[in-house]
Design a protein around this motif. Structure first.
Motif, short mmCIF file in Angstrom:
data_model
loop_
_atom_site.label_atom_id
_atom_site.label_comp_id
_atom_site.label_asym_id
_atom_site.label_seq_id
_atom_site.Cartn_x
_atom_site.Cartn_y
_atom_site.Cartn_z
N GLY A 186 1.42 11.85 -4.36
CA GLY A 186 0.91 10.91 -4.03
C GLY A 186 -0.12 10.23 -4.65
O GLY A 186 -0.89 11.03 -5.55
N GLU A 187 -0.33 8.86 -4.92
CA GLU A 187 -1.09 8.51 -6.08
C GLU A 187 -1.53 6.96 -5.76
O GLU A 187 -1.06 6.26 -5.00
CB GLU A 187 -0.63 8.47 -7.65
N TYR A 188 -2.64 6.43 -6.41
CA TYR A 188 -3.09 5.15 -6.40
C TYR A 188 -2.74 4.60 -8.00
O TYR A 188 -2.91 5.35 -8.88
CB TYR A 188 -4.73 5.07 -6.34
N GLN A 189 -2.08 3.59 -7.52
CA GLN A 189 -1.83 2.79 -9.15
C GLN A 189 -2.33 1.30 -8.96
O GLN A 189 -2.13 0.57 -8.08
CB GLN A 189 -0.55 2.86 -9.32
N PHE A 190 -2.91 0.69 -10.45
CA PHE A 190 -3.34 -0.53 -10.33
C PHE A 190 -2.76 -0.92 -11.85
O PHE A 190 -2.46 -0.23 -12.88
CB PHE A 190 -4.87 -0.43 -10.98
N THR A 191 -2.11 -2.15 -11.49
CA THR A 191 -1.45 -3.04 -12.82
C THR A 191 -2.05 -4.21 -12.85
O THR A 191 -2.62 -4.84 -12.09
CB THR A 191 -0.03 -3.15 -12.62
N TYR A 192 -2.08 -4.75 -14.29
CA TYR A 192 -2.57 -5.83 -14.55
C TYR A 192 -1.40 -6.57 -15.62
O TYR A 192 -0.89 -5.79 -16.34
CB TYR A 192 -3.94 -5.86 -15.39
N SER A 193 -0.99 -7.86 -15.36
CA SER A 193 -0.20 -8.62 -16.12
C SER A 193 -0.45 -9.93 -16.27
O SER A 193 -0.88 -10.80 -15.61
CB SER A 193 1.22 -8.60 -15.37
N SER A 194 -0.32 -10.43 -17.54
CA SER A 194 -0.72 -11.87 -18.08
C SER A 194 0.67 -12.39 -17.99
O SER A 194 1.42 -12.17 -18.74
CB SER A 194 -1.49 -11.90 -19.14
#
Length: 222
Positions: A186-194
């Motif tokens: 189990g995990e938390y994930q953050f993504t950023y995309s331009s």
């Protein structure tokens, strides 16, 4: 898109061949609950060139088709340090009222807001539960390859994959060994995309999208 995934597979294959006997390879799949906060949308309206400037409250709709999911391969160089390649099929939809207000009948990246990154991981194996529980963190850089689904109310449509800009991700989670071959996590994930999107007839869109996700997955070790 296919070239990007193929290149990643070749890289991981090379690492597997070159890895010493003590190294460990993992293949993980996951899904979960993914959301996206508001972001500013800029651009030029197709056909007219009118300026677009709107705040969009993106919706994730993780469990609607096509679903949110991800796949990653990881090569653990030693007990603590790992490298890998990851593909995430995230999704964002503009709400009906907000897209209609700026002249769109469809405004979404839903097949999907695809994020491909090369990652580095740190883990702390065997901390709890008689060595079965392993916390880990990771981060990576890569590209955004969304499937652009944008239709104007004037009948100008875009439905295609585009490489739209750089992307990044951060991950923190805990893995639990079921046996020597399989683990759940189990995990938390953050993504950023331009995302700089090209539309027909001189149109364009530009927005930076962030996602937050709580993932549950399965890992195969080999």
């Amino acid at each position: 898109m296919q070239k990007t995934i193929l290149s990643g597979i070749l890289v991981l294959s090379t690492l597997t061949i070159a890895a010493p006997a003590m190294a460990e390879m993992e293949l993980s799949i996951y899904s979960g609950w993914q959301t996206a906060p508001h972001s500013r949308l800029y651009g030029d309206y197709p056909g007219t060139g009118a300026d677009i400037d709107a705040l969009i409250g993106w919706e994730g709709r993780s469990f609607e088709m096509p679903p949110y999911y991800g796949v990653r391969g990881t090569w653990w160089k030693n007990e603590r340090l790992g490298f890998g390649l990851e593909f995430t099929h995230a999704k964002v939809y503009a709400p009906d009222s907000e897209k209609a207000a700026i002249g769109f009948s469809d405004l979404e990246f839903t097949d999907g807001l695809n994020i491909v990154t090369a990652n580095v991981y740190q883990r702390w194996p065997g901390l709890w539960a008689q060595g079965a529980v392993t916390p880990y963190v990771g981060g990576g850089l890569g590209i955004a390859v969304p499937h652009v689904d944008v239709d104007t109310t004037t009948g100008i449509d875009t439905y295609e994959l585009q490489i739209t800009g750089p992307a990044a991700r951060l991950t923190a989670g805990v893995s639990y060994d079921i046996n020597d071959r399989f683990a759940v996590f189990g995990e938390y994930q953050f993504t950023y995309s331009s995302n700089n999107v090209d539309l027909p007839e001189g149109g364009s869109l530009e927005t930076d999208i962030k996602t937050n996700a709580l993932n549950i997955g399965l890992t195969l070790k080999f």
